[in-house]
Motif scaffolding. Structure first.
Motif, mmCIF file in Angstrom:
data_model
loop_
_atom_site.group_PDB
_atom_site.id
_atom_site.type_symbol
_atom_site.label_atom_id
_atom_site.label_comp_id
_atom_site.label_asym_id
_atom_site.label_seq_id
_atom_site.Cartn_x
_atom_site.Cartn_y
_atom_site.Cartn_z
ATOM 1 N N SER A 283 63.689 9.746 16.407
ATOM 2 C CA SER A 283 64.401 10.270 17.575
ATOM 3 C C SER A 283 65.670 9.473 17.834
ATOM 4 C CB SER A 283 63.492 10.208 18.804
ATOM 5 O OG SER A 283 62.374 11.048 18.636
ATOM 6 N N PRO A 284 66.708 10.120 18.394
ATOM 7 C CA PRO A 284 67.939 9.409 18.734
ATOM 8 C C PRO A 284 67.660 8.230 19.661
ATOM 9 C CG PRO A 284 68.288 11.768 18.851
ATOM 10 C CD PRO A 284 66.816 11.569 18.660
ATOM 11 N N ASN A 285 68.341 7.113 19.410
ATOM 12 C CA ASN A 285 68.148 5.921 20.240
ATOM 13 C C ASN A 285 69.446 5.395 20.829
ATOM 14 O OD1 ASN A 285 69.428 4.818 18.024
ATOM 15 N ND2 ASN A 285 67.649 3.686 17.294
ATOM 16 N N THR A 286 70.564 6.065 20.504
ATOM 17 C CA THR A 286 71.864 5.619 21.010
ATOM 18 C C THR A 286 72.481 6.641 21.950
ATOM 19 O OG1 THR A 286 72.257 4.409 18.948
ATOM 20 C CG2 THR A 286 74.165 4.815 20.352
ATOM 21 N N LEU A 287 72.662 7.863 21.451
ATOM 22 C CA LEU A 287 73.340 8.908 22.221
ATOM 23 C C LEU A 287 72.814 10.277 21.850
ATOM 24 C CD1 LEU A 287 75.897 9.756 24.062
ATOM 25 C CD2 LEU A 287 77.033 10.141 21.851
ATOM 26 N N ILE A 288 72.630 11.125 22.862
ATOM 27 C CA ILE A 288 72.448 12.561 22.655
ATOM 28 C C ILE A 288 73.576 13.245 23.414
ATOM 29 C CG2 ILE A 288 71.037 14.597 23.069
ATOM 30 C CD1 ILE A 288 68.571 12.940 22.754
ATOM 31 N N GLU A 289 74.378 13.993 22.685
ATOM 32 C CA GLU A 289 75.506 14.708 23.273
ATOM 33 C C GLU A 289 75.164 16.194 23.306
ATOM 34 O OE1 GLU A 289 80.208 15.455 22.127
ATOM 35 O OE2 GLU A 289 78.689 15.205 20.567
ATOM 36 N N ILE A 290 75.298 16.828 24.467
ATOM 37 C CA ILE A 290 75.009 18.249 24.614
ATOM 38 C C ILE A 290 76.329 18.975 24.829
ATOM 39 C CG2 ILE A 290 73.584 19.972 25.761
ATOM 40 C CD1 ILE A 290 71.970 17.657 24.590
ATOM 41 N N VAL A 291 76.743 19.748 23.843
ATOM 42 C CA VAL A 291 78.000 20.493 23.905
ATOM 43 C C VAL A 291 77.750 21.866 24.527
ATOM 44 C CG1 VAL A 291 79.833 21.530 22.510
ATOM 45 C CG2 VAL A 291 78.913 19.274 21.904
ATOM 46 N N ALA A 292 78.683 22.311 25.394
ATOM 47 C CA ALA A 292 78.527 23.613 26.065
ATOM 48 C C ALA A 292 77.147 23.729 26.692
ATOM 49 C CB ALA A 292 78.781 24.759 25.088
ATOM 50 N N ALA A 293 76.790 22.712 27.445
ATOM 51 C CA ALA A 293 75.449 22.656 28.044
ATOM 52 C C ALA A 293 75.201 23.790 29.029
ATOM 53 C CB ALA A 293 75.255 21.304 28.741
ATOM 54 N N HIS A 294 76.249 24.424 29.521
ATOM 55 C CA HIS A 294 76.082 25.560 30.439
ATOM 56 C C HIS A 294 75.571 26.797 29.704
ATOM 57 C CE1 HIS A 294 80.115 25.970 28.727
ATOM 58 N NE2 HIS A 294 80.045 27.264 28.986
ATOM 59 N N ARG A 295 75.536 26.739 28.363
ATOM 60 C CA ARG A 295 75.028 27.857 27.563
ATOM 61 C C ARG A 295 73.676 27.548 26.929
ATOM 62 N NH1 ARG A 295 79.655 27.790 23.621
ATOM 63 N NH2 ARG A 295 78.197 28.990 22.329
ATOM 64 N N ILE A 296 73.067 26.436 27.313
ATOM 65 C CA ILE A 296 71.761 26.055 26.778
ATOM 66 C C ILE A 296 70.740 26.078 27.908
ATOM 67 C CG2 ILE A 296 70.432 24.199 25.698
ATOM 68 C CD1 ILE A 296 72.965 23.302 24.295
ATOM 69 N N SER A 297 69.668 26.815 27.711
ATOM 70 C CA SER A 297 68.687 26.966 28.787
ATOM 71 C C SER A 297 67.898 25.676 28.985
ATOM 72 C CB SER A 297 67.734 28.122 28.486
ATOM 73 O OG SER A 297 66.813 27.757 27.472
ATOM 74 N N SER A 298 67.533 25.435 30.216
ATOM 75 C CA SER A 298 66.739 24.244 30.522
ATOM 76 C C SER A 298 65.369 24.331 29.867
ATOM 77 C CB SER A 298 66.593 24.090 32.044
ATOM 78 O OG SER A 298 66.034 25.253 32.622
ATOM 79 N N GLU A 299 64.841 25.548 29.691
ATOM 80 C CA GLU A 299 63.534 25.716 29.047
ATOM 81 C C GLU A 299 63.590 25.268 27.588
ATOM 82 O OE1 GLU A 299 60.147 29.178 28.191
ATOM 83 O OE2 GLU A 299 62.118 29.722 28.994
ATOM 84 N N TRP A 300 64.634 25.708 26.864
ATOM 85 C CA TRP A 300 64.775 25.304 25.457
ATOM 86 C C TRP A 300 64.967 23.797 25.362
ATOM 87 C CZ3 TRP A 300 68.163 22.666 22.407
ATOM 88 C CH2 TRP A 300 68.015 22.802 21.019
ATOM 89 N N TYR A 301 65.780 23.258 26.226
ATOM 90 C CA TYR A 301 66.050 21.817 26.217
ATOM 91 C C TYR A 301 64.761 21.027 26.447
ATOM 92 C CZ TYR A 301 68.168 17.324 27.445
ATOM 93 O OH TYR A 301 68.498 15.994 27.490
ATOM 94 N N ASP A 302 63.971 21.465 27.411
ATOM 95 C CA ASP A 302 62.733 20.749 27.725
ATOM 96 C C ASP A 302 61.736 20.803 26.574
ATOM 97 O OD1 ASP A 302 63.718 20.113 30.210
ATOM 98 O OD2 ASP A 302 62.682 21.730 31.264
ATOM 99 N N GLN A 303 61.748 21.900 25.819
ATOM 100 C CA GLN A 303 60.815 22.044 24.700
ATOM 101 C C GLN A 303 61.280 21.315 23.450
ATOM 102 O OE1 GLN A 303 60.410 26.270 24.160
ATOM 103 N NE2 GLN A 303 59.003 26.522 25.884
#
Length: 266
Positions: A186-206
């Motif tokens: 798993s990432p241990n430094t940075l997770i960058e979410i691009v165009a996060a307004h187009r990614i559902s919170s449900e998908w992100y949580d899963q």
């Protein structure tokens, strides 16, 4: 693991010009001939964290878009991860149609170069985007071009499906609409979410949250606030932006309306 279909990142040293070929099964990224190593590069080809940071600062200040302020906080967060140990979640507002790709490319380059000699187990960062064609593919190409223009085309190598390695540092690319199997830690430094307004919170949580638990991890979300349609209403950007603005511990928000000053930083 993030997902299930394979798109391969590939480098070939003998290509006569830079090109990217796309197919349903493979996406080789080809760099020009005569690559220079990062250590042996001459003149403008010498790549270092200082040169990358300087390039971002000059371009960000000149455009008056405030990314320089966000850049400073993000870099401080990822470089201090070993000492503070606390996870940070940063949200950054973009205007409709605005892109943070140049900023993000420099950030990815900085992390790879800065952590290439990391002896604490290696640095792993990741970029998560809604669309492979519109977001991930251009981001991979921009990173390769960034290293090439810096004279460091031979300093990186493919390391599994849709990932780039430089020494002990690795960066993963993840697409919501075209996932790829990856068994990296798993990432241990940075997770960058691009165009996060187009990614559902449900998908992100899963798919993302279970792999975003490392101590000191910085998560950065770029998005357009109040984007029209139901996509934004159910997005991870709306949820996390609201939490940051409400004063969540470890949450920082950057907004053009607030003159790009950090808000809700606790």
């Amino acid at each position: 693991m993030f997902d299930t279909r394979t798109v391969v990142l590939n480098k070939r040293a003998k290509a006569s010009s830079e090109e990217v070929k796309m197919s349903p099964t493979a996406t080789p990224i080809v760099t020009p001939s005569s690559p220079q190593s990062i250590e042996g590069a001459k003149g403008v080809g010498v790549l270092s964290p200082v040169s990358i940071a300087s390039g971002v600062a000059k371009k960000s200040v000149s455009t008056a878009d405030g990314f320089n302020t966000a850049w400073t906080h993000i870099v401080q967060s990822v470089t201090n991860r070993a000492s503070h140990g606390d996870a940070n979640l940063i949200t950054v507002d973009l205007a409709p149609g605005e892109s943070a790709q140049e900023f993000s490319t420099r950030l990815r380059m900085l992390l790879l170069v800065m952590n290439r000699a990391d002896s604490s187990g290696g640095s792993i960062s990741a970029t998560v985007s809604p669309s492979f064609k519109d977001d991930t593919y251009p981001a991979m190409l921009a990173l390769v071009k960034g290293f090439e223009s810096s004279g460091a085309s031979d300093g990186w190598k493919p390391d599994g499906p849709r990932s780039i390695r430089m020494g002990n540092a690795k960066h993963l690319f993840v697409s919501v609409d075209m996932p790829v199997a990856d068994r990296s830690p798993s990432p241990n430094t940075l997770i960058e979410i691009v165009a996060a307004h187009r990614i559902s919170s449900e998908w992100y949580d899963q798919r993302v949250s279970p792999r975003a638990s490392s101590a000191g991890l910085t998560t950065v979300m770029f998005g357009v606030p109040n984007a029209p349609g139901s996509e934004y209403a159910n997005s991870i950007f709306k949820r996390e932006r609201t939490k940051n603005l409400s004063g969540r511990p470890g949450g920082i928000h950057f907004s053009r309306q607030l003159n790009w000053s950090a808000t809700a930083a606790v």
